[in-house]
Design an enzyme around this catalytic site. Structure first.
Site, PDB file in Angstrom:
ATOM      1  N   MET A 182      25.280  -1.440   5.841  1.00 53.53           N
ATOM      2  CA  MET A 182      24.002  -2.195   6.162  1.00 53.53           C
ATOM      3  C   MET A 182      23.115  -2.417   4.865  1.00 53.53           C
ATOM      4  O   MET A 182      22.644  -3.500   4.941  1.00 53.53           O
ATOM      5  CB  MET A 182      23.415  -1.397   7.048  1.00 53.53           C
ATOM      6  CG  MET A 182      24.038  -1.182   8.531  1.00 53.53           C
ATOM      7  SD  MET A 182      22.866  -0.491   9.747  1.00 53.53           S
ATOM      8  CE  MET A 182      22.624   1.231   9.099  1.00 53.53           C
ATOM      9  N   HIS A 183      23.240  -1.145   3.996  1.00 58.44           N
ATOM     10  CA  HIS A 183      22.437  -1.493   2.745  1.00 58.44           C
ATOM     11  C   HIS A 183      22.968  -2.754   1.966  1.00 58.44           C
ATOM     12  O   HIS A 183      22.154  -3.478   1.353  1.00 58.44           O
ATOM     13  CB  HIS A 183      22.371  -0.306   1.789  1.00 58.44           C
ATOM     14  CG  HIS A 183      21.815   0.721   1.968  1.00 58.44           C
ATOM     15  ND1 HIS A 183      21.336   1.522   0.993  1.00 58.44           N
ATOM     16  CD2 HIS A 183      20.824   1.111   2.820  1.00 58.44           C
ATOM     17  CE1 HIS A 183      20.178   2.190   1.172  1.00 58.44           C
ATOM     18  NE2 HIS A 183      19.871   1.933   2.560  1.00 58.44           N
ATOM     19  N   GLN A 184      24.291  -2.962   1.764  1.00 56.90           N
ATOM     20  CA  GLN A 184      24.663  -4.239   1.180  1.00 56.90           C
ATOM     21  C   GLN A 184      24.284  -5.309   1.705  1.00 56.90           C
ATOM     22  O   GLN A 184      23.994  -6.494   1.072  1.00 56.90           O
ATOM     23  CB  GLN A 184      26.173  -4.184   1.153  1.00 56.90           C
ATOM     24  CG  GLN A 184      26.775  -2.856   0.265  1.00 56.90           C
ATOM     25  CD  GLN A 184      28.262  -2.934   0.518  1.00 56.90           C
ATOM     26  OE1 GLN A 184      28.890  -3.434   1.279  1.00 56.90           O
ATOM     27  NE2 GLN A 184      29.223  -1.981  -0.475  1.00 56.90           N
TER      28      GLN A 184
END
Length: 249
Positions: free
Chosen positions: A229-231
Site C-alpha cells: 500500500m505504501h508503494q
C-alpha cells in the site's frame, strides 16, 4: 553536554525501566533514539537478570513517531518503514514489556507502544494513528496491532480518520487498558512490573511466547500488505506538501 536519549534503571527484583528522553526531537524516531532502543532491547534479551521491562517517555511525550526527515526520505526514495524494525522491539523481547504511555503517542510512536504486552495510558495525553493525515497508508504493523488491541471498529475509525483521541476519550470507548492520570501511569506500570518480576523468568518468557503467537504469526503478512500500500500511496506529490505542512516548515 547533551543528556543520553535513554535513561535506564534497574531494581534488584529484575525490573528494567527504559525512559525515552530525546527532548530535542520530542521522542520522535531520530537515528540516535532508534539505535539506542535497538541496542538496549538486544542487551535485555540476553540479560538473564531481566524479568520485566517498563518503557516510558518524559513529561508529556511518550513517542512522536517519524521525524520529518524520515517521512520525506520515505516519500522521495525507495526506503521502507520496515527497514528498521523498531515497532517490534517490545513484541520480540523475550520477557514482558509494559508501555507506560504517560505522554502523547503519535503515529508510529503509539503503534510501538501498543506492541507491548501490557499498556497503560494517561487520561490527559493524546494518542493517534495519524498516518493518513500525511496522505499515505499506515505502516509499522498498525493495521495488525490496532484491531488486535483496540477492537476492529475503533481501530478502523482511528486508522481511516487519523483522528486524535485523549486517553479519557479512549477510556470512554472501552479500551481494555488502564487509563490513569498522567502522574500515576509510571508508578502503576512499575507496580505491575514488580508483580511480574516475582515469577521465574523462564515461565514469563514461555507464557509471553504463547500469548503473542497470534500477532507474531500474522504480522509478516500485514507488513507485506502495508508495504504494498505504501508503494501505491507514499510517493504521490501531495504527500510531500502534507508532510511539510504538518511539521510547519
Amino acid at each position: 553536554m547533551r543528556e543520553p536519549v535513554l535513561n535506564i534503571s534497574r531494581t534488584d527484583s529484575g525490573v528494567v525501566c527504559v525512559v525515552m528522553q530525546d527532548r530535542a526531537n520530542k521522542n520522535a524516531f531520530s537515528a540516535e533514539l532508534i539505535r539506542s532502543l535497538t541496542e538496549t532491547f538486544d542487551a535485555l534479551a540476553r540479560d538473564a537478570r531481566c524479568k520485566a521491562v517498563v518503557l516510558t517517555g518524559y513529561d508529556s511525550y511518550f513517542s512522536s513517531g517519524g521525524t520529518q526527515r524520515t517521512l520525506l526520505e520515505l516519500h522521495e526514495t525507495s526506503a521502507s518503514f520496515n527497514d528498521v524494525n523498531i515497532y517490534g522491539l517490545a513484541l520480540n523481547c523475550p520477557v514482558p514489556v509494559i508501555s507506560a504511555m504517560q505522554g502523547h503517542g503519535i503515529g508510529g510512536g503509539f503503534i510501538m507502544g501498543l506492541f507491548a504486552d501490557i499498556v497503560v495510558l494517561a487520561r490527559e495525553s493524546v494518542y493517534t494513528a495519524n498516518f493518513m493525515k500525511y496522505g499515505f497508508t499506515p505502516g509499522m504493523g498498525a493495521t495488525c496491532v490496532l484491531p488486535a488491541k483496540l477492537g476492529t471498529p475503533l481501530a478502523a475509525e482511528m486508522l481511516l480518520t487519523a483522528a486524535s483521541f485523549r486517553g479519557a476519550e479512549l477510556q470512554q470507548r472501552g479500551v481494555p487498558f488502564a487509563v490513569l492520570p498522567r502522574k500515576d501511569v509510571l508508578p502503576h506500570a512499575l507496580n505491575l512490573a514488580e508483580e511480574l518480576a516475582d515469577k521465574p523468568r523462564a515461565a514469563l518468557a514461555a507464557l509471553k511466547l504463547h500469548l503473542t503467537a497470534g500477532i507474531r504469526e500474522s504480522l509478516d503478512g500485514f507488513i507485506e500488505r502495508e508495504v504494498a500500500m505504501h508503494q501505491q500511496t507514499i510517493h504521490e506529490p501531495q504527500v510531500r506538501e502534507r508532510i511539510i505542512q504538518r511539521f510547519g516548515k
